[in-house]
Motif scaffolding. Structure first.
Motif, PDB file in Angstrom:
ATOM      1  N   PHE A  81       0.828  -1.198   0.000  1.00 29.41           N
ATOM      2  CA  PHE A  81       0.000   0.000   0.000  1.00 29.41           C
ATOM      3  C   PHE A  81       0.865   1.251   0.000  1.00 29.41           C
ATOM      4  CE2 PHE A  81      -2.662   3.031   2.570  1.00 29.41           C
ATOM      5  CZ  PHE A  81      -3.624   3.236   1.589  1.00 29.41           C
ATOM      6  N   ILE A  82       1.820   1.295   0.921  1.00 29.84           N
ATOM      7  CA  ILE A  82       2.705   2.451   1.047  1.00 29.84           C
ATOM      8  C   ILE A  82       3.554   2.623  -0.216  1.00 29.84           C
ATOM      9  CG2 ILE A  82       4.676   3.404   2.323  1.00 29.84           C
ATOM     10  CD1 ILE A  82       2.216   3.612   3.993  1.00 29.84           C
ATOM     11  N   THR A  83       4.086   1.504  -0.704  1.00 28.16           N
ATOM     12  CA  THR A  83       4.940   1.551  -1.894  1.00 28.16           C
ATOM     13  C   THR A  83       4.179   2.112  -3.091  1.00 28.16           C
ATOM     14  OG1 THR A  83       6.167  -0.346  -1.098  1.00 28.16           O
ATOM     15  CG2 THR A  83       6.405   0.172  -3.425  1.00 28.16           C
ATOM     16  N   GLU A  84       2.961   1.639  -3.245  1.00 32.58           N
ATOM     17  CA  GLU A  84       2.144   2.081  -4.375  1.00 32.58           C
ATOM     18  C   GLU A  84       1.887   3.587  -4.292  1.00 32.58           C
ATOM     19  OE1 GLU A  84       1.288   0.414  -6.978  1.00 32.58           O
ATOM     20  OE2 GLU A  84       0.036   1.968  -7.869  1.00 32.58           O
ATOM     21  N   ILE A  85       1.592   4.068  -3.099  1.00 29.83           N
ATOM     22  CA  ILE A  85       1.297   5.489  -2.944  1.00 29.83           C
ATOM     23  C   ILE A  85       2.554   6.328  -3.172  1.00 29.83           C
ATOM     24  CG2 ILE A  85       0.659   7.222  -1.222  1.00 29.83           C
ATOM     25  CD1 ILE A  85      -1.594   5.361  -0.410  1.00 29.83           C
ATOM     26  N   GLU A  86       3.697   5.811  -2.754  1.00 28.67           N
ATOM     27  CA  GLU A  86       4.969   6.505  -3.032  1.00 28.67           C
ATOM     28  C   GLU A  86       5.181   6.643  -4.536  1.00 28.67           C
ATOM     29  OE1 GLU A  86       8.137   5.887   0.534  1.00 28.67           O
ATOM     30  OE2 GLU A  86       7.788   4.164  -0.769  1.00 28.67           O
ATOM     31  N   GLN A  88       2.959   6.627  -6.846  1.00 27.82           N
ATOM     32  CA  GLN A  88       2.000   7.580  -7.407  1.00 27.82           C
ATOM     33  C   GLN A  88       2.487   9.011  -7.235  1.00 27.82           C
ATOM     34  OE1 GLN A  88      -1.744   6.796  -5.499  1.00 27.82           O
ATOM     35  NE2 GLN A  88      -2.202   5.036  -6.785  1.00 27.82           N
ATOM     36  N   TRP A  89       3.033   9.343  -6.050  1.00 28.95           N
ATOM     37  CA  TRP A  89       3.510  10.713  -5.815  1.00 28.95           C
ATOM     38  C   TRP A  89       4.730  11.015  -6.678  1.00 28.95           C
ATOM     39  CZ3 TRP A  89       0.485  14.273  -4.666  1.00 28.95           C
ATOM     40  CH2 TRP A  89      -0.533  14.119  -3.727  1.00 28.95           C
ATOM     41  N   ASP A  90       5.590  10.028  -6.893  1.00 20.54           N
ATOM     42  CA  ASP A  90       6.724  10.231  -7.803  1.00 20.54           C
ATOM     43  C   ASP A  90       6.229  10.658  -9.182  1.00 20.54           C
ATOM     44  OD1 ASP A  90       8.812   9.702  -6.097  1.00 20.54           O
ATOM     45  OD2 ASP A  90       8.860   7.562  -6.532  1.00 20.54           O
ATOM     46  N   ARG A  92       3.296  11.894 -10.004  1.00 23.75           N
ATOM     47  CA  ARG A  92       2.584  13.183  -9.997  1.00 23.75           C
ATOM     48  C   ARG A  92       3.555  14.358  -9.941  1.00 23.75           C
ATOM     49  NH1 ARG A  92      -1.168  10.858  -5.360  1.00 23.75           N
ATOM     50  NH2 ARG A  92      -2.621   9.648  -6.633  1.00 23.75           N
ATOM     51  N   LEU A  93       4.585  14.241  -9.096  1.00 23.53           N
ATOM     52  CA  LEU A  93       5.548  15.338  -8.999  1.00 23.53           C
ATOM     53  C   LEU A  93       6.295  15.525 -10.312  1.00 23.53           C
ATOM     54  CD1 LEU A  93       7.011  15.055  -5.385  1.00 23.53           C
ATOM     55  CD2 LEU A  93       5.460  16.767  -6.295  1.00 23.53           C
ATOM     56  N   GLU A  94       6.570  14.409 -10.984  1.00 26.07           N
ATOM     57  CA  GLU A  94       7.237  14.498 -12.282  1.00 26.07           C
ATOM     58  C   GLU A  94       6.320  15.213 -13.285  1.00 26.07           C
ATOM     59  OE1 GLU A  94      10.375  13.896 -12.648  1.00 26.07           O
ATOM     60  OE2 GLU A  94      10.129  14.666 -14.688  1.00 26.07           O
ATOM     61  N   ALA A  95       5.045  14.917 -13.205  1.00 31.02           N
ATOM     62  CA  ALA A  95       4.077  15.585 -14.082  1.00 31.02           C
ATOM     63  C   ALA A  95       3.999  17.072 -13.757  1.00 31.02           C
ATOM     64  CB  ALA A  95       2.695  14.931 -13.938  1.00 31.02           C
TER      65      ALA A  95
ATOM     66  N   ILE B   5       4.563   9.592   4.074  1.00 29.48           N
ATOM     67  CA  ILE B   5       5.361   9.521   2.859  1.00 29.48           C
ATOM     68  C   ILE B   5       5.804  10.943   2.557  1.00 29.48           C
ATOM     69  CG2 ILE B   5       5.201   9.284   0.345  1.00 29.48           C
ATOM     70  CD1 ILE B   5       3.200   7.037   0.836  1.00 29.48           C
ATOM     71  N   LYS B   7       7.957  13.163  -0.417  1.00 31.08           N
ATOM     72  CA  LYS B   7       8.635  13.168  -1.715  1.00 31.08           C
ATOM     73  C   LYS B   7       8.998  14.601  -2.059  1.00 31.08           C
ATOM     74  CE  LYS B   7       8.482   8.833  -2.906  1.00 31.08           C
ATOM     75  NZ  LYS B   7       9.669   8.099  -3.347  1.00 31.08           N
ATOM     76  N   ILE B   9      10.923  17.390  -4.954  1.00 39.40           N
ATOM     77  CA  ILE B   9      11.348  17.625  -6.330  1.00 39.40           C
ATOM     78  C   ILE B   9      11.745  19.092  -6.460  1.00 39.40           C
ATOM     79  CG2 ILE B   9       9.112  18.294  -7.321  1.00 39.40           C
ATOM     80  CD1 ILE B   9       9.726  16.371  -9.633  1.00 39.40           C
ATOM     81  N   PHE B 124      -5.114  -2.283  -3.325  1.00 32.36           N
ATOM     82  CA  PHE B 124      -3.847  -2.730  -3.902  1.00 32.36           C
ATOM     83  C   PHE B 124      -3.679  -4.237  -3.900  1.00 32.36           C
ATOM     84  CE2 PHE B 124      -3.226   1.657  -2.702  1.00 32.36           C
ATOM     85  CZ  PHE B 124      -2.854   2.163  -3.941  1.00 32.36           C
TER      86      PHE B 124
END
Lengths: 108, 143
Positions: A81-86, A88-90, A92-95, B5, B7, B9, B124
């Motif tokens: 669950f945590i990995t998947e959400i991480e 997703q944020w990667d 989104r931030l790239e977008a 979490i 993150k 950038i 998930f």
């Protein structure tokens, strides 16, 4: 069970060590599990009960001893669950980066 | 234990540019949800639409130009509800900081510890997070 219980159950060095030891084998007795761990059988009982309540381990009586086995699915659930959400944020931030960077170029 | 979490950038844009990209409904749809209904102002309810996934209810906690934006939602897939605050939710915060012509954006999502595991399971079920990877990261649960 809530994720809170799962994560709280793992948030202790002794319990983490118990889980790590169990991860190398299918199951073992409490006696085997505790050798060299440096805690009393009674102390270990409390930790194991907490892990069992969070469904991280299963305790099965075996004569005078108890067989402990690891429920890998429970651990994997919390982590997945945590990995998947991480991830997703990667994405989104790239977008976001692409959006604001591109836009800036267009403004020039 | 992992409740949060975070993150980070760095983008080549001003803090104002980034703040508006996040909080202006006509701009956020360029990079995050496909559509926004409602207002992203503090204390307001809104809905994010993710094409192919559904709608997520948003409750904006704070919107402070040009450095902070925070909302609550129900993570792990599209869940639309009447009142986000009455459900198990997480807090999403954007911290925006401009330095030397660049802007650092940190997104923090917290509150996972209080979510029902069933939610994670449902959202998930297909995730194939490996056990080895899991064990590798176990130590982090303790910190």
């Amino acid at each position: 069970m809530t994720a809170d219980e799962l994560f709280r159950a793992l948030g202790d060095p002794t319990r983490l060590e118990i889980v790590r030891r169990l991860s190398n084998r299918e199951s073992c007795t409490i006696s085997m599990l505790l050798s060299g761990l440096g805690i009393s059988r009674q102390g270990a009982r409390k930790h194991l009960q907490l892990l069992a309540d969070a469904n991280i381990v299963t305790l099965k009586p075996d004569g005078r001893d108890t067989i402990v086995s690891l429920n890998r699915a429970t651990l994997a659930k919390g982590k997945a669950f945590i990995t998947e959400i991480e991830l997703q944020w990667d994405k989104r931030l790239e977008a976001l980066r692409q959006y604001v960077d591109n836009d800036q170029i267009n403004d020039l | 234990m992992q409740d949060t979490i975070a993150k980070e950038i760095t983008v080549k844009a001003s803090a104002q540019r980034v703040y508006e990209a996040i909080t202006d409904p006509t701009q956020i749809i360029k990079w995050f949800p496909d559509a926004v209904e409602g207002d992203l102002a503090a204390g307001q309810k809104a809905t994010f639409t993710f094409e192919g996934h559904g709608k997520s209810s948003i409750y904006t906690i704070a919107a402070t130009p040009f450095n902070y934006f925070a909302y609550r939602w129900i993570p792990g897939g599209a869940v639309a509800v009447d009142d986000v605050l009455k459900e198990s939710n997480t807090l999403v915060e954007f911290f925006i900081e401009e330095r030397d012509g660049k802007t650092n954006v940190t997104v923090k999502e917290s509150g996972f510890a209080l979510l029902p595991v069933e939610m994670a399971e449902k959202a998930f079920a297909q995730n194939s997070g490996g056990w080895d990877y899991m064990l590798e990261r176990l130590e982090k649960f303790a910190s």
